[in-house]
Design a protein around this motif. Structure first.
Motif, PDB file in Angstrom:
ATOM      1  N   ARG A  96       0.829  -1.203   0.000  1.00 37.82           N
ATOM      2  CA  ARG A  96       0.000   0.000   0.000  1.00 37.82           C
ATOM      3  C   ARG A  96       0.862   1.251   0.000  1.00 37.82           C
ATOM      4  O   ARG A  96       2.028   1.235   0.405  1.00 37.82           O
ATOM      5  N   ILE A  97       0.247   2.321  -0.446  1.00 39.12           N
ATOM      6  CA  ILE A  97       0.855   3.637  -0.340  1.00 39.12           C
ATOM      7  C   ILE A  97       0.250   4.319   0.880  1.00 39.12           C
ATOM      8  O   ILE A  97      -0.965   4.293   1.079  1.00 39.12           O
ATOM      9  N   SER A 105       8.697  -4.937  12.683  1.00 39.99           N
ATOM     10  CA  SER A 105       8.917  -3.645  12.045  1.00 39.99           C
ATOM     11  C   SER A 105       7.816  -2.665  12.432  1.00 39.99           C
ATOM     12  O   SER A 105       6.711  -3.054  12.829  1.00 39.99           O
ATOM     13  N   LEU A 106       8.124  -1.388  12.310  1.00 38.07           N
ATOM     14  CA  LEU A 106       7.201  -0.316  12.649  1.00 38.07           C
ATOM     15  C   LEU A 106       7.229   0.745  11.554  1.00 38.07           C
ATOM     16  O   LEU A 106       8.281   0.980  10.931  1.00 38.07           O
ATOM     17  N   LEU A 107       6.089   1.378  11.326  1.00 36.31           N
ATOM     18  CA  LEU A 107       6.045   2.561  10.483  1.00 36.31           C
ATOM     19  C   LEU A 107       6.142   3.766  11.404  1.00 36.31           C
ATOM     20  O   LEU A 107       5.302   3.955  12.286  1.00 36.31           O
ATOM     21  N   LEU A 108       7.185   4.572  11.228  1.00 34.05           N
ATOM     22  CA  LEU A 108       7.373   5.776  12.027  1.00 34.05           C
ATOM     23  C   LEU A 108       6.811   6.969  11.269  1.00 34.05           C
ATOM     24  O   LEU A 108       7.092   7.145  10.078  1.00 34.05           O
ATOM     25  N   VAL A 109       6.022   7.788  11.944  1.00 28.36           N
ATOM     26  CA  VAL A 109       5.433   8.977  11.320  1.00 28.36           C
ATOM     27  C   VAL A 109       5.730  10.191  12.198  1.00 28.36           C
ATOM     28  O   VAL A 109       5.432  10.191  13.399  1.00 28.36           O
ATOM     29  N   ASP A 151       5.424  -9.166   7.084  1.00 24.02           N
ATOM     30  CA  ASP A 151       5.922  -8.819   5.759  1.00 24.02           C
ATOM     31  C   ASP A 151       5.920  -7.312   5.544  1.00 24.02           C
ATOM     32  O   ASP A 151       5.877  -6.849   4.413  1.00 24.02           O
ATOM     33  N   GLU A 152       5.985  -6.546   6.656  1.00 21.31           N
ATOM     34  CA  GLU A 152       5.978  -5.082   6.635  1.00 21.31           C
ATOM     35  C   GLU A 152       4.708  -4.524   5.999  1.00 21.31           C
ATOM     36  O   GLU A 152       4.705  -3.452   5.399  1.00 21.31           O
ATOM     37  N   SER A 153       3.607  -5.259   6.154  1.00 20.42           N
ATOM     38  CA  SER A 153       2.333  -4.810   5.614  1.00 20.42           C
ATOM     39  C   SER A 153       1.586  -3.971   6.646  1.00 20.42           C
ATOM     40  O   SER A 153       1.768  -4.123   7.851  1.00 20.42           O
TER      41      SER A 153
END
Length: 364
Positions: free
Chosen positions: A223-224, A271-275, A296-298
């Motif tokens: 995804r974007i 993993s983490l998405l950092l914002v 899978d970093e989804s």
């Protein structure tokens, strides 16, 4: 002497009292600031061939950090000009340099660490305000905002758009990010939305993004993800989707535009998405937040909570309190996990920071 003794007893009482101990604990968590190697408001960090590049805006040196975790010799800016942006398309490094009130140009770095003498010709009138890049190791596209519109440059074929891709832009409607996924480029323009690009720009923004103040975008799994900021309201939104449309999730906090995928060095499956977040003026709530990702970093649409670093078992930091008293006070304009796994942050005005020895501080 009696007065001093009584004062000492009073301080001790305050320190150990339940109501006051959080104050003293917060003071205990404070960290003496270091003098940053890269000062002021650093550029975005860009990686190429396992080397991270970053520069001070309006400085004339590009700093380099290698996969062994060491700073190596800096390289000068193109022609000694002031640096404003560093970006990569996955194949080459590009710099926006010059005078923002006069003339700015885009240069590409050669393999010998020297900059090409001749700048890239965008064939666009007006000062180039911002540039963004996206692609892979075979090349991709650069997108540039000028006072006259939005222009593209295909880095592999070295071809450029001779006319603006988007009309009716104001000085505030600048390109703020580009991402590449499954053969499609996504271009974010403030107050316009997210457009798709395949050699030409889509006629309309992708569904769900039209008119939104998008300030950052990146590919996350399949995804974007994009973020927005409404300065007047002090809030923003998180968007996720693809070329078929985006879903908007309103948040009670505004985003700075910086995003990064952090991979746990001790367990790569985590993993983490950092914002990055940016509160209203004079607020001490800044820094970044963490969103957990799948193996899978989804991105999980049902788990989009913005977690304060240090409050969860999987986190970029070991202490939420120490994070809050350090990085939590700074606006992170760029976040990046370097090849040696060190996490870096470009701040709004306090230079380049890094997380080392369980502490966020300026990178010396």
């Amino acid at each position: 002497m009696k007065i001093r003794a009584m004062a000492g007893v009073l301080v001790a009482f305050l320190f150990f009292s339940c109501d006051q101990s959080p104050i003293f604990y917060a003071i205990y968590q404070e960290v003496k600031p270091k003098d940053p190697r890269v000062k002021g408001n650093p550029t975005n960090m860009a990686e190429l061939h396992e080397i991270m590049y970053v520069a001070s805006r309006f400085g004339k040196s590009v700093h380099r950090y290698n996969k062994e975790g060491a700073w190596i010799a800096a390289i000068p800016s193109p022609g000694g000009r002031n640096l404003m942006e560093l970006v990569t398309d996955g194949k080459s490094l590009y710099a926006l340099a010059g005078d923002p009130l006069g003339k700015t140009e885009v240069y590409v770095k050669n393999d010998d660490d020297a900059w090409n003498v001749e700048p890239i010709r965008f064939d666009a009138s007006g000062v180039i305000q911002t540039i963004c890049g996206a692609g892979d190791a075979n090349g991709g596209y650069l997108f540039a905002s000028t006072e006259e519109g939005l222009f593209s440059y295909q880095t592999g074929a070295e071809s450029f758009s001779s006319e603006s891709l988007l009309s009716g832009l104001s000085k505030e409607d600048i390109v703020k990010g580009a991402a590449y996924m499954d053969g499609i480029y996504y271009v974010a323009v403030v107050n316009k939305g997210v457009y798709t690009f395949d050699g030409g720009l889509s006629g309309e923004p992708v569904d769900g993004t039209a008119g939104k103040p998008i300030v950052g975008i990146r590919a996350v799994g399949d995804r974007i993800v994009a973020v927005s900021r409404r300065p007047s309201a002090g809030d923003g939104s998180l968007f996720y989707g693809d070329s078929s449309g985006f879903t908007e999730v309103n948040k009670s906090i505004a985003f700075s535009g910086s995003m990064e995928i952090w991979r746990n060095p001790d367990n790569p499956a985590q993993s983490l998405l950092l914002v990055g977040i940016q509160s209203q003026s004079y607020s001490t709530i800044n820094g970044y937040r963490e969103i957990p990702l799948g193996d899978d970093e989804s991105l999980d649409a049902n788990s989009l909570d913005l977690r304060t670093p240090g409050v969860s078992d999987v986190s970029t930091v070991s202490s939420a309190d120490r994070y809050t008293s350090t990085m939590g006070l700074r606006i992170a304009t760029s976040l990046y996990q370097a090849p040696d796994n060190t996490l870096f942050a470009s701040t709004m005005k306090n230079g380049l920071w890094s997380y080392r020895n369980d502490v966020w501080n300026a990178e010396e």
